[in-house]
Design a protein around this motif. Structure first.
Motif, PDB file in Angstrom:
ATOM      1  N   GLY A  40     -70.125  10.981  59.684  1.00 27.61           N
ATOM      2  CA  GLY A  40     -70.766  11.061  58.372  1.00 27.61           C
ATOM      3  C   GLY A  40     -71.368   9.726  58.009  1.00 27.61           C
ATOM      4  N   LEU A  41     -72.170   9.559  57.132  1.00 22.86           N
ATOM      5  CA  LEU A  41     -72.814   8.725  56.329  1.00 22.86           C
ATOM      6  C   LEU A  41     -72.860   8.801  55.006  1.00 22.86           C
ATOM      7  N   LEU A  42     -72.088   7.882  54.096  1.00 21.03           N
ATOM      8  CA  LEU A  42     -72.287   7.920  52.640  1.00 21.03           C
ATOM      9  C   LEU A  42     -72.878   6.894  52.223  1.00 21.03           C
ATOM     10  N   VAL A 111     -72.168  13.827  51.761  1.00 23.10           N
ATOM     11  CA  VAL A 111     -72.031  12.797  52.946  1.00 23.10           C
ATOM     12  C   VAL A 111     -72.873  13.618  53.853  1.00 23.10           C
ATOM     13  N   ARG A 112     -73.992  12.556  54.779  1.00 20.13           N
ATOM     14  CA  ARG A 112     -74.622  13.334  55.595  1.00 20.13           C
ATOM     15  C   ARG A 112     -74.039  13.327  56.974  1.00 20.13           C
ATOM     16  N   THR A 113     -74.218  14.636  57.752  1.00 16.42           N
ATOM     17  CA  THR A 113     -73.644  14.666  59.072  1.00 16.42           C
ATOM     18  C   THR A 113     -74.982  15.131  59.865  1.00 16.42           C
ATOM     19  N   ASP A 114     -74.801  15.128  61.057  1.00 13.17           N
ATOM     20  CA  ASP A 114     -75.847  15.788  61.934  1.00 13.17           C
ATOM     21  C   ASP A 114     -76.006  17.313  61.820  1.00 13.17           C
ATOM     22  N   GLN A 115     -74.753  17.743  61.349  1.00 14.51           N
ATOM     23  CA  GLN A 115     -74.860  19.230  61.273  1.00 14.51           C
ATOM     24  C   GLN A 115     -75.196  19.754  59.856  1.00 14.51           C
TER      25      GLN A 115
END
Length: 183
Positions: A40-42, A111-115
């Motif tokens: 994840g990317l915060l 939080v960004r995730t690929d999914q």
């Protein structure tokens, strides 16, 4: 250590799974059952040694520093999914682990995730707390880490172990590598 605060009523829908954002040891040692783990990317916070440690990695006389999420930048980490029935117990555990000194502010953040994006419980450093040391700069923080020895060991060992664990997970934190180079 002060009396533990009770788990607040943050806007997590009852009876639903909970996502927790992990940026340090929670990634490899969560202490609770994880049903799913995603990178994840915060945005808006970065991983940094911004909390004085008076016990685990230092003493009140010779403090060390431990990780927190400090304002600015972004942080690559993991989001950990907890199944709904386990959420109350996991929240109690996290409050004992993360909130003993009330140096973190628990928040639900995207939080960004690929999914796809998730709303995750995130513990951010409180810049108004007396143990906040996020304004020391690299040299000041390096000095704390050099001197810090507490009940959990040497502060420098904590930093090198953190870098090693992050590397194993494919996370390369340039700020931590710059900090280690100053020590």
């Amino acid at each position: 250590m002060t009396d533990l605060p009770t788990v607040p009523d943050f806007d997590h829908p009852p009876g639903t799974d909970l996502w927790v954002f992990a940026y340090g040891s929670l990634m490899w040692n969560p202490g609770f059952a994880v049903m799913e783990k995603r990178e994840g990317l915060l945005h808006g916070y970065h991983r940094g040694f911004c909390i004085y440690s008076h016990q685990h990695r230092g003493t009140p006389e010779r403090p060390g520093a431990v990780l927190g999420l400090d304002r600015g930048g972004s942080c690559r980490g993991m989001v950990l999914r907890v199944e709904a029935p386990a959420v109350p117990g996991v929240l109690d555990y996290l409050w004992r682990r993360e909130m003993a000194y009330r140096v973190y502010i628990p928040r639900r953040m995207r939080v960004r995730t690929d999914q796809g994006d998730v709303q995750a419980l995130t513990f951010t450093a409180d810049p108004k707390h007396g143990q906040y040391c996020g304004r020391l700069g690299l040299d000041g923080t390096a000095a704390l880490i050099r001197q810090g020895i507490g009940q959990s060991g040497r502060n420098i060992d904590y930093l090198t172990s953190l870098i090693d664990h992050l590397t194993e997970l494919g996370i390369h934190d340039q700020g931590l590598k710059e900090l280690a180079a100053r020590i």
